[in-house]
Enzyme design. Structure first.
Site, mmCIF file in Angstrom:
data_model
loop_
_atom_site.group_PDB
_atom_site.id
_atom_site.type_symbol
_atom_site.label_atom_id
_atom_site.label_comp_id
_atom_site.label_asym_id
_atom_site.label_seq_id
_atom_site.Cartn_x
_atom_site.Cartn_y
_atom_site.Cartn_z
ATOM 1 N N HIS A 182 0.821 -1.216 0.000
ATOM 2 C CA HIS A 182 0.000 0.000 0.000
ATOM 3 C C HIS A 182 0.855 1.267 0.000
ATOM 4 O O HIS A 182 0.370 2.339 -0.367
ATOM 5 C CB HIS A 182 -0.999 -0.009 1.161
ATOM 6 C CG HIS A 182 -0.430 0.293 2.503
ATOM 7 N ND1 HIS A 182 -0.153 -0.684 3.432
ATOM 8 C CD2 HIS A 182 -0.092 1.475 3.098
ATOM 9 C CE1 HIS A 182 0.329 -0.120 4.533
ATOM 10 N NE2 HIS A 182 0.378 1.179 4.350
ATOM 11 N N GLY A 230 3.448 5.895 8.326
ATOM 12 C CA GLY A 230 4.878 6.018 8.027
ATOM 13 C C GLY A 230 5.672 4.845 8.535
ATOM 14 O O GLY A 230 6.749 4.544 8.025
ATOM 15 N N ASN A 231 5.149 4.145 9.557
ATOM 16 C CA ASN A 231 5.792 2.917 10.033
ATOM 17 C C ASN A 231 5.564 1.746 9.073
ATOM 18 O O ASN A 231 6.286 0.743 9.126
ATOM 19 C CB ASN A 231 5.242 2.495 11.392
ATOM 20 C CG ASN A 231 6.046 3.034 12.554
ATOM 21 O OD1 ASN A 231 5.592 3.916 13.276
ATOM 22 N ND2 ASN A 231 7.259 2.528 12.738
ATOM 23 N N SER A 232 4.551 1.848 8.218
ATOM 24 C CA SER A 232 4.188 0.734 7.334
ATOM 25 C C SER A 232 5.383 0.267 6.505
ATOM 26 O O SER A 232 6.041 1.064 5.834
ATOM 27 C CB SER A 232 3.059 1.149 6.396
ATOM 28 O OG SER A 232 1.859 1.310 7.095
ATOM 29 N N ASP A 256 -0.140 -7.527 1.132
ATOM 30 C CA ASP A 256 0.392 -6.186 1.390
ATOM 31 C C ASP A 256 1.910 -6.191 1.541
ATOM 32 O O ASP A 256 2.458 -5.622 2.490
ATOM 33 C CB ASP A 256 -0.271 -5.572 2.625
ATOM 34 C CG ASP A 256 -0.121 -4.044 2.652
ATOM 35 O OD1 ASP A 256 0.252 -3.470 1.622
ATOM 36 O OD2 ASP A 256 -0.369 -3.441 3.708
#
Length: 561
Positions: free
Chosen positions: A207, A316-318, A247
């Site tokens: 994503h 932002g950690n993704s 993902d």
């Protein structure tokens, strides 16, 4: 396989006929009527010769462009049309074509495709596997040594957790300028990632980079990464492979990684164990947070279960790594899940391990599909799970044509035991589409069979395919969890509930056997992800008082295979 040839071909005909019907919101009564007429029309009596000729022509048409599927259909035809010279000749042509593709893949060192062809030949009963240059074990070994991240040769030595921050990156998708109320703003997507090889392979979430690979996105999008040790320099990155279902995405940059993470095994991790998340929440690089594993079995993806963690993560950690105290990656963080504000999740590293060979092959990773719906079987008093009980098989799908029926229990795939839907999901994460596998089933009568099943491409929303390929009564089994029996010859919308699947929507709504229902309306959302079902019901739990219920039905779940 003991079915007559006519039965096999009739299944193909009915499946093809039903596939022509409905696309969107359809009146249940008209839909059922049209499908019944189509089924009756396509179920005319065939002689064995007619049936064999029909299927022979179909396989010949498949062979040039879909040789693996042609091999599977030829194998099924061989099982049902014994001592037919034309069938045997065509089966030989199909095996010859797939063997040729296998050899080309080996020569090109495309070991993932070579393993797919080898496994398909094995499942289709090819008798000369010993003559092939590399068997399955050698192919798997070649994959494990050539795919970045699967071997530990590049992994950096341990050290303090704080030193591992250098192995993470900030992933940035520059989308140019957006204009709001006449004012221009920088537009972009921020995420995190981490190195899995010395030569610059990086893992992140799909994503994060989705705009770069979405064919419907018409805007500007350019992908960069920033190293933790040099946050001022943008380094162009290339997308190698991606999987929107799980993902995950694999990137490549032309730099030497300052630190390379080793992939662990989340079977070593348990609820309550301490974990650390590294990433760039809200664009703040080099952020380290800690917490514990809160749960290991949250169902947020259709492809399997994920971890719930209490380590602080934000947008932002993704894509960043979730590591244990030894510095091994145990999961990949994903953040910002709608409807779960305040809860944080991570994708188990086993999914990444299973996906890496296919992601390295390049492009979009498509998931396998054999067109059935099943749940874990565990008999009352049993000490363990027993397999995946088949509640529904879609007409015209590969499971149906291969001979899998409602009531079968799937016990293995290519000899690997399957005790639960989790096992089957993880098994399928290792499989490629356009391949043939051997599915071991336990029949209701206690007998066992090994069936060759073709793995097609899983639709984004399998429930939509079920609804458009079957009658309303049959589609309600996977969609709502009801087994329905027609209650009136005058009103095709009225049914008696024969049974309810435990844990289903119908079970949660309080339905039970012998309840009376009338399907008033079924509406499909524009994106085909949801169905709205309106039912008039007389439920035993409600004192058989007439009530009208509106039920929202997701058209995807982890129980479609």
């Amino acid at each position: 396989m003991t079915r007559r040839l006519n039965d096999f071909v009739r299944g193909v005909c009915i499946g093809c006929a039903l596939a022509l019907f409905s696309a969107g919101t359809v009146c249940a009564k008209a839909k059922a009527k049209d499908k019944d007429a189509a089924a009756a029309k396509s179920s005319k009596a065939y002689s064995d010769a007619d049936a064999a000729d029909y299927e022979l022509q179909a396989v010949r048409k498949l062979l040039p462009k879909e040789p693996v599927k042609a091999l599977w259909r030829a194998r099924l035809l061989l099982d049902t049309a014994a001592e037919n010279a034309q069938v045997e000749s065509l089966y030989g042509s199909c095996t010859k074509k797939v063997v040729s593709l296998y050899k080309k893949a080996v020569e090109a060192k495309n070991f993932v495709d070579a393993l797919r062809y080898y496994g398909s030949l094995q499942a289709a009963g090819y008798g000369q596997l010993a003559s092939l240059p590399m068997d399955a074990a050698r192919l798997r070994n070649a994959i494990s040594t050539s795919v970045p991240g699967l071997s530990a040769k590049d992994a950096s030595s341990g050290g303090k957790v704080s030193s591992m921050i250098d192995g993470t990156v900030t992933v940035y998708v520059d989308k140019g300028i957006k204009v709001e109320r006449g004012v221009g703003y920088n537009d972009g997507v921020l995420g995190s990632g981490f190195f899995i090889s010395r030569n610059g392979y990086i893992i992140t979430n799909h994503h994060v980079i989705s705009d770069c690979v979405d064919p419907t996105y018409k805007g500007f999008a350019r992908l960069y990464i920033k190293l933790a040790e040099d946050s001022d320099t943008r380094i162009p990155a290339k997308i190698i492979g991606y999987d929107k279902g799980v993902d995950l995405a694999l990137l490549k940059v032309e730099v030497d990684a300052p630190y390379v993470f080793a992939l662990g095994s989340s079977t070593d991790l348990d609820v309550g164990d301490k974990v650390f998340a590294i990433g760039s929440p809200l664009g703040l690089e080099r952020t380290l947070t800690s917490g514990i594993v809160s749960s290991k079995d949250r169902e947020l993806f259709s492809s399997g279960k994920v971890f719930q963690i209490d380590a602080a993560v934000n947008s932002g950690n993704s894509g960043g790594p979730l590591i244990d105290e030894q510095g091994r990656v145990q999961a990949v963080v994903f953040a910002g899940v709608q409807n779960y504000q305040g809860l944080n999740f991570a994708i188990p590293v086993e999914y990444l391990r299973s996906e890496l060979p296919i992601l390295c092959s390049g492009g979009e990773r498509l998931h396998p599909w054999m067109s059935l719906y099943g749940k874990t079987k565990r008999s009352p008093g049993a000490g363990s799970n027993e397999g995946v009980y088949v509640h529904y098989v879609m007409p015209g799908g590969s499971a149906k044509l291969s001979g899998i029926v409602v009531g079968d229990v799937i016990e293995s795939v290519d000899g690997e035991p399957v005790l639960s839907t989790d096992d089957l999901s993880l098994n399928f994460l290792q499989r490629c589409t356009d391949s043939i596998v051997t599915v071991g089933v336990l029949r209701a009568d206690g007998s066992r069979e090994q069936l060759p099943v073709y793995l097609d491409v899983r639709p984004d929303y399998p429930g939509y395919d079920v609804y458009t390929h079957d009658t309303v009564a049959q589609a309600f089994v996977p969609l709502v969890g009801m087994h329905l029996l027609q209650a009136s010859s005058m009103n095709k919308k009225k049914f008696t509930v024969q049974g309810v699947i435990k844990g289903s929507i119908a079970d949660s709504a309080g339905f039970d056997a012998d309840d009376q229902v009338e399907v008033i309306r079924v509406e499909i959302s524009d994106d085909k992800s949801q169905a709205g079902v309106q039912i008039s019901a007389r439920k035993r739990q409600s004192g058989f008082v007439d009530t009208v219920l509106g039920i929202g039905v997701p058209l995807d779940s982890p129980y479609y295979f």
